[in-house]
Write an enzyme that holds these catalytic residues in place. Structure first.
Site, PDB file in Angstrom:
ATOM      1  N   HIS A  18      18.907   1.721  -2.931  1.00 49.29           N
ATOM      2  CA  HIS A  18      17.479   1.881  -2.643  1.00 49.29           C
ATOM      3  C   HIS A  18      16.876   0.567  -2.123  1.00 49.29           C
ATOM      4  O   HIS A  18      16.125   0.565  -1.150  1.00 49.29           O
ATOM      5  CB  HIS A  18      16.750   2.345  -3.902  1.00 49.29           C
ATOM      6  CG  HIS A  18      15.288   2.608  -3.686  1.00 49.29           C
ATOM      7  ND1 HIS A  18      14.835   3.735  -3.053  1.00 49.29           N
ATOM      8  CD2 HIS A  18      14.183   1.880  -3.987  1.00 49.29           C
ATOM      9  CE1 HIS A  18      13.507   3.689  -2.977  1.00 49.29           C
ATOM     10  NE2 HIS A  18      13.094   2.581  -3.539  1.00 49.29           N
ATOM     11  N   CYS A  49       0.815  -1.214   0.000  1.00 44.34           N
ATOM     12  CA  CYS A  49       0.000   0.000   0.000  1.00 44.34           C
ATOM     13  C   CYS A  49       0.849   1.264   0.000  1.00 44.34           C
ATOM     14  O   CYS A  49       0.384   2.328  -0.379  1.00 44.34           O
ATOM     15  CB  CYS A  49      -0.972  -0.008   1.173  1.00 44.34           C
ATOM     16  SG  CYS A  49      -0.176  -0.319   2.744  1.00 44.34           S
TER      17      CYS A  49
END
Lengths: 423, 278
Positions: free
Chosen positions: A101, A52
């Site tokens: 990342h 989400c």
């Protein structure tokens, strides 16, 4: 070994929820999507993570392929949309930045709540899904698996995830600062309410047992006792129950103090001065604030719990700086590992390549060299080999000597390209 | 410098290094001490042990019968205790609380190097047991002191709700309390034994009003403090903060008895000229 990484993603910082849900890839369709992405022309490996808060696509493309248009097409096709409209929300990262990342995401440095533990599980799932469809069997697979190890190291060596950042967990944390382990400790819950139930649930999960008291009806207490495998006590037996309790959570709607100072004094004497944590989440308050002045009684009201959470948030920020250092260390370590593994085959490949050139040139000139005596022929061969070795000396020294430098991986790749030796 | 001095000064330096290394690891909120810290301390402890063994070989008894050696033996035992407690409880902050005093006292014992004074009295086995068990008792009370200090800081921080520097670094209140109690019940019997031994020895060999020796009086006060702590703890009559404050006072009394009074006590002075009795 091939490493041509591209990471494309959006997260809670770059995109509002409408964009994130539009770009979301459902869990049930994830395996098919990864498989589709990884099997496109030019792409060797791929992984997709979709939660989400973020959507991340990572690919390892062939050395000579450009992954950007491929991923762009994939996204447009998958979501049936013009990608241009969402363009400003995406970040595109390559090679080292992509790896960094990945490490940061797995270590929960990129999370909305810094240090929250769920994201590591989500990376694991994405990894497992991609592996299952055969989309992660090379360098990228190794990098993702390394990112899991990095995340574990960050958890182990920093306190980024160890302090509570919600009010109900703050109660557990305080209890642990007093009692150490909660095993064998008794929690008394007075009154009902969402927050007190939540706090009780967390405390019970840490190994404590519970007693429930309701100031309204005994049935309500029994109900809670059933739900949490505890015991119920009548309100008029409260004192006996409190003196057995190590942690009291109070959230009654009573207009007056349930635990006043004189009661607490008797209580502490009955406990022979063992410490007690009193958590007051009722408004108006249930526990007289002056109880906190008594030795061995620690009273926390709802504002105090909020203050604990705030302090912990700041603490996590500080720990994050430490975690970033670990990530940089691990980046260097990973690159070194990958490049040293590439080193030996690269050297062999370059040498073989030049040997082949030398031999084929001899082949070509064999007619004109046939008149030479064996001695002369040997001299010419030695001459050719000598030139080859002298030319190779510098590059090989550079290859072997630089293994400690972070840019070494690039040098190895560059050498391969200069000498024209492929994978 | 002879071999002994090299060993002792290296031990001092290594303790100092270990202390210096605990600061960053505590500062960075590592729950445990680094390998470097423990390594430096272990090396220091080993050299310290070597020094004490060498001293013992030289004087043919345990090196505890003069101030310097007693101090040195005490810090050796304290460092040993630090290791044992650390291995058991894994409290990183322990280093920060124990090592400064260990370092200072070891340094002091090294600085006060001088000729040891000899007396036939020191050949007595009674005396060695007397001083030895008192030293072990003191090490126990040192731990009690450290536990009490950590308890007080932890407790006042929890009470004031001002979650400052120590909130993330100190052990739980219960662990402090456990360490407090266990070290107390280690220290008390040894101190009692030591004092009784001293009485037996004194009544057999000394003449005159030896009961009025300042060190003996101070020891009795110290002993009473710890007896009270033990009794109130057993009965649960005192709250944690009160007991902790008393334990800190008690250790101040220990230091005063151990170091301060030695300077002017007649019979316990460890100094040849002042020792009036045989």
């Amino acid at each position: 070994m091939n490493m041509n990484l591209l990471l494309v993603g959006i997260n809670h910082r770059t995109a509002p929820v409408e964009v994130r849900e539009r770009m979301n890839i459902q869990e049930s369709r994830l395996a098919a999507a990864v498989s589709d992405l990884a099997h496109r022309e030019g792409i060797l490996e791929g992984m997709i993570m979709s939660t989400c808060n973020r959507v991340e696509l990572v690919t390892n493309a062939r050395e000579d392929a450009e992954a950007t248009p491929i991923v762009r097409t994939f996204l447009a096709e998958y979501h049936h949309c013009e990608l241009a409209a969402f363009e400003p929300h995406f970040y595109w990262l390559r090679q080292r930045d992509a790896v960094r990342h990945l490490f940061r995401v797995a270590s929960s440095l990129d999370s909305m709540i810094l240090g929250e533990p769920q994201v590591l599980g989500q990376v694991k799932e994405a990894y497992a899904t991609a592996r299952k469809v055969g989309a992660l069997n090379g360098v990228l697979g190794e990098i993702v698996s390394h990112s899991l190890a990095v995340a574990r190291r960050v958890r182990r060596e920093t306190a980024i995830g160890s302090s509570a950042v919600s009010v109900s967990y703050a109660a557990v944390e305080l209890a642990k600062k007093i009692f150490g382990s909660l095993r064998g400790k008794t929690i008394l819950v007075i009154g009902a309410g969402k927050m007190s139930e939540l706090a009780a649930k967390h405390l019970l999960a840490s190994g404590a047992s519970a007693i429930f008291v309701s100031n309204r009806t005994y049935e309500r207490a029994q109900e809670l006792a059933r739900a949490f495998h505890g015991t119920a006590v009548r309100f008029d037996e409260l004192f006996g129950a409190i003196s057995r309790a190590d942690v009291v959570i109070s959230s009654t709607g009573a207009p007056h103090f349930v635990i006043a100072k004189d009661l607490a004094q008797k209580l502490l004497a009955a406990r022979r001065n063992r410490p007690i944590l009193l958590v007051d989440i009722a408004v108006p308050r249930d526990i007289e604030p002056a109880v906190n002045e008594l030795d061995n009684a620690f009273v926390y009201d709802i504002d105090d719990l909020e203050a604990v959470v705030e302090a912990n948030r700041r603490e996590r920020q500080r720990e994050a700086a430490q975690a970033e250092k670990i990530i940089e260390e691990e980046l260097v370590r990973l690159e070194r590992r990958l490049s040293t593994r590439e080193l030996a085959p690269t050297i062999v490949a370059i040498e073989e390549h030049l040997n082949r050139i030398r031999e084929s040139e001899f082949e070509r000139f064999s007619g004109r060299l046939s008149s030479l005596t064996p001695d002369q022929r040997q001299a010419v061969e030695a001459l050719a080999r000598g030139i080859q070795n002298k030319i190779l000396r510098g590059p090989l020294l550079e290859l072997k000597g630089g293994a400690d430098r972070p840019e070494h991986g690039n040098i190895v790749r560059l050498m391969r390209r200069i000498f024209g030796v492929g994978e | 410098m002879n071999r002994d001095a090299v060993m002792l000064w290296s031990a001092v330096a290594l303790y100092g290094l270990g202390l210096a290394l605990t600061v960053p690891s505590t500062w960075r909120r590592r729950p445990t001490l680094t390998r470097g810290t423990l390594g430096a301390l272990a090396a220091g402890l080993t050299l310290h042990f070597g020094f004490l063994v060498s001293r013992a070989a030289e004087i043919h008894r345990l090196p505890i019968t003069d101030v310097r050696s007693a101090l040195s033996s005490f810090t050796f035992l304290a460092t040993l205790a630090f290791f044992l407690v650390y291995l058991r409880y894994r409290i990183g902050a322990l280093g920060l609380f124990m090592l400064p005093l260990v370092f200072l006292l070891t340094l002091l014992s090294a600085l006060r190097a001088g000729k040891t004074f000899e007396s036939p009295a020191f050949r007595s086995g009674w005396l060695v047991v007397h001083i030895g068990s008192i030293l072990i008792g003191y090490v126990g009370f040192f731990l009690t002191f450290v536990a009490a200090l950590m308890y007080l800081i932890r407790s006042s921080e929890l009470k004031s709700k001002n979650l400052g520097a120590f909130y993330f670094r100190l052990p739980p209140l219960d662990a402090c309390d456990q360490l407090y109690y266990r070290s107390l019940i280690l220290g008390l019997p040894f101190l009692s034994l030591g004092i009784i031994m001293g009485f037996v020895y004194a009544s057999r060999t000394w003449t005159g009003p030896w009961e009025l020796d300042p060190k003996i009086l101070a020891s009795m006060v110290t002993w009473l403090i710890y007896l009270v702590l033990f009794a109130t703890r057993l009965g649960g009559t005192w709250g944690g903060r009160r007991s902790a404050a008393m334990a800190i006072f008690g250790f101040a009394a220990v230091l005063a008895t151990f170091l301060g009074i030695s300077l002017w006590s007649g019979l316990h002075g460890y100094f040849p000229k002042l020792g009036g009795s045989p």
